[in-house]
Motif scaffolding. Structure first.
Motif, mmCIF file in Angstrom:
data_model
loop_
_atom_site.group_PDB
_atom_site.id
_atom_site.type_symbol
_atom_site.label_atom_id
_atom_site.label_comp_id
_atom_site.label_asym_id
_atom_site.label_seq_id
_atom_site.Cartn_x
_atom_site.Cartn_y
_atom_site.Cartn_z
ATOM 1 N N ARG A 45 61.450 60.005 33.508
ATOM 2 C CA ARG A 45 62.611 60.848 33.233
ATOM 3 C C ARG A 45 62.145 62.127 32.551
ATOM 4 N N GLU A 46 62.673 63.258 33.019
ATOM 5 C CA GLU A 46 62.172 64.568 32.608
ATOM 6 C C GLU A 46 63.305 65.399 32.015
ATOM 7 N N PHE A 47 63.032 66.007 30.875
ATOM 8 C CA PHE A 47 64.009 66.902 30.244
ATOM 9 C C PHE A 47 64.214 68.144 31.109
ATOM 10 N N VAL A 48 65.490 68.567 31.207
ATOM 11 C CA VAL A 48 65.811 69.775 31.964
ATOM 12 C C VAL A 48 66.369 70.855 31.041
ATOM 13 N N ALA A 49 67.427 70.505 30.285
ATOM 14 C CA ALA A 49 68.065 71.499 29.416
ATOM 15 C C ALA A 49 68.913 70.786 28.376
ATOM 16 N N ALA A 50 69.161 71.479 27.266
ATOM 17 C CA ALA A 50 70.018 70.940 26.215
ATOM 18 C C ALA A 50 70.816 72.067 25.591
ATOM 19 N N GLY A 56 75.959 77.267 20.675
ATOM 20 C CA GLY A 56 75.304 78.502 20.296
ATOM 21 C C GLY A 56 73.857 78.600 20.688
ATOM 22 N N SER A 57 73.194 77.471 20.875
ATOM 23 C CA SER A 57 71.771 77.490 21.233
ATOM 24 C C SER A 57 71.520 76.563 22.401
ATOM 25 N N THR A 58 70.587 76.965 23.238
ATOM 26 C CA THR A 58 70.201 76.145 24.377
ATOM 27 C C THR A 58 68.689 76.067 24.467
ATOM 28 N N SER A 59 68.225 75.093 25.203
ATOM 29 C CA SER A 59 66.798 74.923 25.441
ATOM 30 C C SER A 59 66.606 74.510 26.887
ATOM 31 N N ASN A 60 65.633 75.126 27.541
ATOM 32 C CA ASN A 60 65.341 74.794 28.933
ATOM 33 C C ASN A 60 63.883 74.370 29.072
ATOM 34 N N SER A 103 66.943 67.539 20.420
ATOM 35 C CA SER A 103 65.703 66.974 20.922
ATOM 36 C C SER A 103 65.587 67.182 22.425
ATOM 37 N N GLN A 104 64.336 67.195 22.886
ATOM 38 C CA GLN A 104 64.042 67.190 24.319
ATOM 39 C C GLN A 104 63.550 65.815 24.766
#
Length: 122
Positions: A45-50, A56-60, A103-104
């Motif tokens: 399983r692989e992180f894509v985005a959060a 207000g904040s995102t992570s890709n 978390s990712q």
């Protein structure tokens, strides 16, 4: 308790776009970090985005930067993943998840949907 239901997957040609939706139930939805993960056959399983609870904040993930955008509509209890410029290697089951921490890592997510299949043809 949070229940998550994904939709929007399907078959698309390379270079095309899809928008995935994740509808959440539960009063505490707005307080959770929401994430998208994906899992291809035979792969982890692989992180894509959060996205933060406030939005207000995102992570890709590096593989998603510049192509995928995560967003959330707090009024609709829904999280979206807009995917553009899709590639065959994006083919996977995409899963929505909720976490109390930023978390990712999949192990940090408490609640999971059942996933929606995305298939990108070359």
């Amino acid at each position: 308790q949070v229940q998550l239901v994904e939709s929007g997957g399907g078959l698309v040609q390379a270079g095309g776009s899809l928008r995935l939706s994740c509808a959440a139930s539960g009063r505490m939805f707005s307080s959770y970090v929401m994430g998208w993960f994906r899992q291809a056959p035979g792969k982890e399983r692989e992180f894509v985005a959060a996205i933060m609870s406030s939005g207000g904040s995102t992570s890709n993930a590096d593989s998603a930067k510049g192509r995928f955008t995560i967003s959330r509509d707090r009024a609709k209890n829904t999280v979206y993943l807009q995917m553009n410029s899709l590639k065959p290697e994006d083919t996977a089951v995409y899963l929505c998840a909720a976490s109390r921490t930023w978390s990712q890592r999949a192990t940090q997510y408490d609640y999971w949907g059942q996933g929606t299949q995305v298939t990108v043809s070359s």
